[in-house]
Design a protein around this motif. Structure first.
Motif, short mmCIF file in Angstrom:
data_model
loop_
_atom_site.label_atom_id
_atom_site.label_comp_id
_atom_site.label_asym_id
_atom_site.label_seq_id
_atom_site.Cartn_x
_atom_site.Cartn_y
_atom_site.Cartn_z
N ASN A 1 -5.04 -0.23 15.43
CA ASN A 1 -4.82 -0.09 13.99
C ASN A 1 -5.70 1.01 13.39
O ASN A 1 -6.86 1.13 13.74
CB ASN A 1 -5.16 -1.44 13.32
N PHE A 2 -5.11 1.84 12.55
CA PHE A 2 -5.84 2.99 11.97
C PHE A 2 -5.92 2.92 10.45
O PHE A 2 -6.22 3.90 9.79
CB PHE A 2 -5.18 4.31 12.42
N CYS A 3 -5.65 1.73 9.87
CA CYS A 3 -5.61 1.63 8.41
C CYS A 3 -6.95 1.98 7.75
O CYS A 3 -6.97 2.54 6.67
CB CYS A 3 -5.17 0.23 7.99
N ASP A 4 -8.06 1.68 8.44
CA ASP A 4 -9.35 1.90 7.75
C ASP A 4 -9.63 3.38 7.51
O ASP A 4 -10.43 3.73 6.64
CB ASP A 4 -10.51 1.22 8.49
N SER A 5 -8.95 4.26 8.23
CA SER A 5 -9.16 5.70 7.97
C SER A 5 -7.93 6.30 7.30
O SER A 5 -7.71 7.51 7.33
CB SER A 5 -9.39 6.42 9.31
N CYS A 6 -7.12 5.45 6.66
CA CYS A 6 -5.86 5.93 6.08
C CYS A 6 -6.08 6.88 4.90
O CYS A 6 -6.91 6.63 4.04
CB CYS A 6 -5.03 4.74 5.58
N ASN A 7 -5.34 8.00 4.90
CA ASN A 7 -5.42 8.96 3.79
C ASN A 7 -4.02 9.27 3.28
O ASN A 7 -3.73 10.36 2.82
CB ASN A 7 -6.09 10.25 4.26
N ARG A 8 -3.10 8.29 3.40
CA ARG A 8 -1.70 8.57 3.11
C ARG A 8 -1.12 7.76 1.97
O ARG A 8 -1.30 6.54 1.88
CB ARG A 8 -0.85 8.29 4.33
N VAL A 9 -0.39 8.43 1.12
CA VAL A 9 0.54 7.79 0.18
C VAL A 9 1.84 8.55 0.35
O VAL A 9 1.86 9.65 0.92
CB VAL A 9 0.04 7.88 -1.28
N ARG A 10 2.94 7.96 -0.08
CA ARG A 10 4.24 8.59 0.11
C ARG A 10 5.02 8.60 -1.19
O ARG A 10 4.98 7.64 -1.93
CB ARG A 10 5.04 7.84 1.18
N LEU A 11 5.71 9.69 -1.44
CA LEU A 11 6.52 9.80 -2.66
C LEU A 11 7.98 9.72 -2.24
O LEU A 11 8.45 10.53 -1.45
CB LEU A 11 6.23 11.13 -3.36
N LEU B 1 2.03 3.25 -1.94
CA LEU B 1 0.61 3.36 -1.60
C LEU B 1 0.31 2.94 -0.17
O LEU B 1 -0.79 3.17 0.34
CB LEU B 1 -0.20 2.56 -2.61
N CYS B 2 1.26 2.29 0.46
CA CYS B 2 1.07 1.92 1.86
C CYS B 2 2.45 1.73 2.50
O CYS B 2 3.31 1.07 1.92
CB CYS B 2 0.28 0.62 1.95
N LEU B 3 2.61 2.30 3.71
CA LEU B 3 3.89 2.20 4.42
C LEU B 3 4.23 0.74 4.69
O LEU B 3 5.38 0.34 4.64
CB LEU B 3 3.77 2.95 5.75
N GLY B 4 3.19 -0.08 4.94
CA GLY B 4 3.38 -1.47 5.35
C GLY B 4 3.29 -2.48 4.23
O GLY B 4 3.22 -3.68 4.49
N GLN B 5 3.26 -2.01 2.99
CA GLN B 5 3.19 -2.92 1.84
C GLN B 5 4.12 -2.40 0.75
O GLN B 5 4.60 -1.27 0.84
CB GLN B 5 1.75 -3.00 1.29
N ILE C 1 -5.04 0.38 -6.46
CA ILE C 1 -4.19 -0.69 -5.92
C ILE C 1 -3.70 -0.36 -4.51
O ILE C 1 -2.82 -1.04 -3.98
CB ILE C 1 -2.98 -1.00 -6.86
N LYS C 2 -4.28 0.68 -3.91
CA LYS C 2 -3.87 1.01 -2.53
C LYS C 2 -4.38 -0.10 -1.60
O LYS C 2 -5.57 -0.36 -1.53
CB LYS C 2 -4.42 2.36 -2.10
N PRO C 3 -3.46 -0.76 -0.86
CA PRO C 3 -3.88 -1.87 0.01
C PRO C 3 -4.79 -1.41 1.14
O PRO C 3 -4.77 -0.24 1.52
CB PRO C 3 -2.56 -2.40 0.58
N LYS C 4 -5.58 -2.34 1.66
CA LYS C 4 -6.51 -2.03 2.76
C LYS C 4 -5.74 -1.74 4.05
O LYS C 4 -6.23 -1.05 4.92
CB LYS C 4 -7.49 -3.19 2.99
N GLY C 5 -4.52 -2.32 4.15
CA GLY C 5 -3.79 -2.07 5.39
C GLY C 5 -2.49 -2.87 5.46
O GLY C 5 -2.13 -3.59 4.53
N HIS C 6 -1.82 -2.75 6.59
CA HIS C 6 -0.56 -3.48 6.77
C HIS C 6 -0.84 -4.87 7.34
O HIS C 6 -1.94 -5.15 7.80
CB HIS C 6 0.37 -2.70 7.70
N GLU C 7 0.18 -5.72 7.27
CA GLU C 7 0.08 -7.07 7.87
C GLU C 7 1.24 -7.23 8.84
O GLU C 7 1.87 -8.28 8.93
CB GLU C 7 0.11 -8.14 6.77
S1 SF4 Z 1 -0.08 0.82 7.09
FE1 SF4 Z 1 -0.74 1.44 5.06
S2 SF4 Z 1 -2.97 1.48 5.12
FE2 SF4 Z 1 -2.24 1.40 7.24
S3 SF4 Z 1 -2.18 3.53 7.86
FE3 SF4 Z 1 -0.14 3.05 7.10
S4 SF4 Z 1 -0.14 3.58 4.95
FE4 SF4 Z 1 -2.25 3.51 5.64
#
Ligand code: SF4
Length: 236
Positions: free
Chosen positions: A160-170, A178-182, A212-218
């Motif tokens: 899992n690489f969420c803790d270094s995430c620098n991505r948002v998507r339009l 704010l998160c691919l997985g949320q 409101i960017k989530p910490k990661g996916h579930e």
């Molecule tokens: S799942 Fe969400 S927090 Fe994790 S890397 Fe992807 S966009 Fe970032």
């Protein structure tokens, strides 16, 4: 950077390059037309191969192949896909499937094929050297000693690489995901329509949306997906 299924590149590669696109990721999960159609549900392999050629002719700074590998579906093609990329001087990333959208084609837990399994398969054919090189994305790269190609692994489940995430998507509807997985998102189209031309307002909303960017996916492959939005509605 643009991520695409490549099917429109024969028509649009030149225009995209002229519009300033420098790097392009093209999805290619199989080199077998029948398997390709089954995996993509609608795709035509020859159109995507023509798109890859058009992208090379257009002269983008960087072209990378992205492949989602599924057990007993296309895991046997891993070395061939690397060979394809290497023959064209491209990098390739192997992606663990992300459980976005409800699908009927396969059971995601059964079809799961980890990055470590892909790497082990590849090491039967090539020598992989870990490298600290990055493209700013989630890929962990290795140099393939026998080629000029780098192979990347995008491992949302096993590494899992969420803790270094620098991505948002339009999205194309102006929704900032704010998160691919949320499903956390902000309707930027609404902001732009309500405050036309007001860049400060837009910047303020963008900054605030990071709160409101989530910490990661579930992600959990053993249960029905919680995100009903398919990857092609997000764009990768
Ligand atoms: S799942 Fe969400 S927090 Fe994790 S890397 Fe992807 S966009 Fe970032």
């Amino acid at each position: 950077m643009l991520t695409t299924n490549g099917s429109q590149l024969p028509k649009l590669a030149g225009e995209l390059k002229d519009a300033g696109v420098k790097r392009i990721n093209i999805s290619l999960d199989s080199l077998d037309p029948v398997k390709f159609r089954r995996l993509t549900r609608v795709g035509e392999l020859d159109k995507v191969l023509a798109g890859i050629d058009a992208a090379q002719q257009a002269g983008f700074e960087k072209i990378k192949i992205n492949s989602v590998i599924l057990k007993n579906r296309n895991d046997d093609e891993v070395p061939d896909l690397v060979g394809f990329a290497a023959d064209r001087g491209m990098d390739i990333s192997f992606i663990e499937e992300m459980p976005l959208g409800v699908i009927g084609d396969h059971d995601r837990a059964e079809a799961y094929y980890s990055s470590d399994e892909i790497k082990a398969d590849l090491e039967q054919h090539y020598t992989l050297l870990p490298t600290t090189e990055t493209t700013g994305g989630p890929s962990r790269y290795y140099r393939i000693v026998e080629t000029d190609t780098r192979v990347g692994f995008i491992s949302p489940h096993s590494h899992n690489f969420c803790d270094s995430c620098n991505r948002v998507r339009l999205t194309c509807e102006g929704r900032l995901l704010l998160c691919l997985g949320q499903e956390h998102s902000v309707d930027l189209r609404q902001v732009i329509r309500t405050h036309p031309g007001d860049k400060d307002k837009l910047k303020q909303v963008l900054r605030a949306s990071m709160d409101i960017k989530p910490k990661g996916h579930e992600f959990d492959l053993s249960v029905k997906p919680v995100i009903f939005r398919h990857m092609n509605m997000t764009g990768g």
